[in-house]
Motif scaffolding. Sequence first.
Motif, PDB file in Angstrom:
ATOM      1  N   TRP A   1      -3.090 -13.640 -11.876  1.00 42.23           N
ATOM      2  CA  TRP A   1      -2.117 -14.682 -10.985  1.00 42.23           C
ATOM      3  C   TRP A   1      -0.787 -14.618 -10.811  1.00 42.23           C
ATOM      4  CZ3 TRP A   1      -0.936 -20.763 -12.751  1.00 42.23           C
ATOM      5  CH2 TRP A   1      -0.675 -20.859 -11.878  1.00 42.23           C
TER       6      TRP A   1
ATOM      7  N   LYS B   1       1.393 -25.108  -5.233  1.00 36.41           N
ATOM      8  CA  LYS B   1       1.468 -23.306  -4.877  1.00 36.41           C
ATOM      9  C   LYS B   1       1.577 -22.545  -6.331  1.00 36.41           C
ATOM     10  CE  LYS B   1       4.815 -21.704  -1.839  1.00 36.41           C
ATOM     11  NZ  LYS B   1       6.671 -21.777  -1.694  1.00 36.41           N
ATOM     12  N   ASN B   2       2.361 -23.504  -7.546  1.00 35.61           N
ATOM     13  CA  ASN B   2       1.894 -23.067  -9.249  1.00 35.61           C
ATOM     14  C   ASN B   2       0.655 -23.329 -10.218  1.00 35.61           C
ATOM     15  OD1 ASN B   2       4.190 -22.103  -8.016  1.00 35.61           O
ATOM     16  ND2 ASN B   2       6.075 -23.865  -8.842  1.00 35.61           N
TER      17      ASN B   2
ATOM     18  N   THR C   1      -6.967 -21.286  -5.678  1.00 37.18           N
ATOM     19  CA  THR C   1      -5.967 -20.034  -6.396  1.00 37.18           C
ATOM     20  C   THR C   1      -7.632 -18.818  -7.148  1.00 37.18           C
ATOM     21  OG1 THR C   1      -5.058 -21.291  -7.157  1.00 37.18           O
ATOM     22  CG2 THR C   1      -5.017 -19.344  -7.339  1.00 37.18           C
TER      23      THR C   1
ATOM     24  N   SER D   1       2.128 -11.800 -10.282  1.00 39.79           N
ATOM     25  CA  SER D   1       2.325 -11.432  -9.047  1.00 39.79           C
ATOM     26  C   SER D   1       3.118 -13.531  -9.275  1.00 39.79           C
ATOM     27  CB  SER D   1       0.995 -12.431  -8.115  1.00 39.79           C
ATOM     28  OG  SER D   1       0.427 -13.739  -8.063  1.00 39.79           O
ATOM     29  N   LYS D   2       3.295 -14.650  -9.360  1.00 40.51           N
ATOM     30  CA  LYS D   2       4.423 -15.659  -9.519  1.00 40.51           C
ATOM     31  C   LYS D   2       5.845 -15.616 -10.339  1.00 40.51           C
ATOM     32  CE  LYS D   2       2.954 -18.431  -7.212  1.00 40.51           C
ATOM     33  NZ  LYS D   2       3.134 -19.044  -6.185  1.00 40.51           N
TER      34      LYS D   2
END
Length: 729
Positions: free
Chosen positions: A78, A33-34, A40, A81-82
């Motif tokens: 990206w 996820k990270n 991604t 956004s996180k």
Amino acid sequence: MAHLRFEALKEVMKRHPKSVNFDGIVLSKEFGKNVFNDVTMKEFLSDEAYKSVRASRLSGKVIDRSMADQVSSSMKAWALSKGATHFTHWFQPLTGRTAEKHDAFFHPIEDGRAIEKFDGSELVQQEPDASSFPSGGLRNTFEARGYTAWDPTSPAFIYDDTLCIPTIFVSYTGHALDYKAPLMKAAAALDKAATDVCQYFDKSITNVNATLGWEQEYFLVDQAFFKSRPDLLLSGRTVFGQASSKGQQLDDHYFGSIPERAFNFMRDFELEALRLGIPVTTRHNEVAPNQFELAPMFEELNLAADHNQLVMDVMEKVARKHDLHVLLHEKPFAGMNGSGKHNNWSMSTSTGSNLLGPGKTPKTNLRFLTFFVNTIKAVHEHADLLRASIASAGNDHRLGANEAPPAIISIFIGSQLTSILDEVERAVTAGKMSPDVKTDLKLKIGRIPAILLDNTDRNRTSPFAFTGNKFEFRAVGSAANCSQSMTVLNTIVAKQLKEFKKSVDSRMKSKNLQKDEAIFQVLKEYIVSSKDIRFEGNGYSEEWVKEAKKRGLSNQKTTPYALDAYVSKSSKSLFKEFNILTPEELEARHEISLENYKLKIQIESRAMVDLAMNQIIPACLKYQKELLDGVSHLKEIFPKEFEKMAKAQIEIVREISERVEKTRTLTYEMIAARKRNNELDSVSSEAKGYCDEVVPYFDKIRYEVDKLELIVDDELWPLTKYREMLFIK
Ligand code: ADP
Ligand code: MG
């Protein structure tokens, strides 16, 4: 002030396992996820930019500047956004574990406004002020900067609020100042040599990746206990401490149920590791109390090495949340098992097969045998380098300490593979082989897959063992960067495969042999000439030490001596031949490792002196005074019977006097030994001097102090005891 020990004990009595909320979490959904991974990237990058990053990953091709701008702007989008606010180049300098310097995306512009900025140049290259990183004299002070350069083969990730970009670290003169750059070069050298050899068997193989699956051992102690012990705090290990009356002798910790506090910690950090794309799958208790292990699925070498570095950071960070402290030192507690890092290693082809895995056809069996025997031969030829690659002050406590592989490098392959090698040795003849012999040999080799499937033969005492479809290098220290040993292993196997190809080609040409005949003949030669490195018996035994000596295998027990192999003539020419490290870089690394060794021993020695003089001896004298007061009172009240009544007290008083005196004398002698070895003509003599003249005092001083711990009133003892620290509930 009350001793920290009692504060810590009180604090720990009140601890409860920290609960972890996993409601609704599906681990497979959390994975990666990270990470700015393929999925991604596809989402955030243009098709063109995505392809260029992929191409660079697969072939090492440099990404051009306009593409880098595109990638950086997508990465930024990206990351924002996180919720990330900063970015950093993440790198692995030669001491310390990982380094980073965070810069904000935030960038003020005119009119008092601000934007978030991160352009291609910031992605591709940075200049951390590197003057305080060790460089072994490679950079002089007026040229005190190096730069970090993006490694697109290891994906960027978000850790806390920071976008981390894996990078290599080089000086302006082009010298490698980190662990990653040589590892990547060694992997490339192996790729080339292995791919060349693969052509004998399968022309469709275009590249070969080394794979690494590490297993990480560690200890957990309560944060309060950790802070209560200055030796743990300063050096990562306890320099004093009487063994707990219950230690690991019952073997009840190994694979037992994991204590709740440790379990919650594991679940918590595993989740974080999974989000970072680290495929952790296995966890269990280890042999010693409070000792645990984790292991991920294996990955491509460079990525696996990064992930190991990252996981060590994640563990430490998450442990703090659970009021725990992770000890990665190779030997935090005397009298109990130390911690290692098993490096499982193999090679995987572009066609998806494992070169150390059994094949399905005669051809793939011969291929297996080729890579298997070449690895053995490589280790035989370069055992000293492999030994050097795992040398550290911490690992010296472990290797040969009767619980870990000895400092003698040897290989275990199991009895069945041994008999296959024996048969090859017997059957292969010089010159042309008869069709019958060839058929027979192929039949025998054909049995390999079946053998490997039920290869339950597991020798745990070998430093380098074949375990069915990979080699497991077990002598690596728990705190080490995997890259050190893996750079050496990949380089020596690359060298060996290159030699192999030369020999096979030349036989095919000069002796007009068929390919498989030539291969068999060279393999036979290797089997014979590398026999001495193979050992199937108990690696912990005294007989092995004698036997190894007879065989001429080296048994380099201590770091400063083991490290010398790095700067031998043959090592320099080897690393130069494959363009992995220049002689200058090797010298620099050698110097850094020696310096590091000396500093570690110096710190431990100082911690020992401080504790002995400022805490242990005063506590002993206090207790002695109490005893003597008691004796005086006895004498006043019972003048006639006093001698009999005070006998025990007086004996304890005497023992304390004797041991305190010895402790003090030895301590002063050790300080003198340090002084003698502080200003010698080279780092090498200083490190060796510390090894030969300072380290021997550690056990002697410890012996006295640990005996004192047994007789001094528990109320007065200043250091948290093993039995208190070692049993997490
Ligand atoms: P143990 O040594 O504890 O018995 P396993 O045999 O289960 O453990 O596996 C040990 C490690 O070997 C795992 O971390 C796994 O990822 C790794 N491994 C398995 N296959 C390979 C391979 N082809 N290359 C590198 N590592 C591998
Ligand atoms: Mg293992």
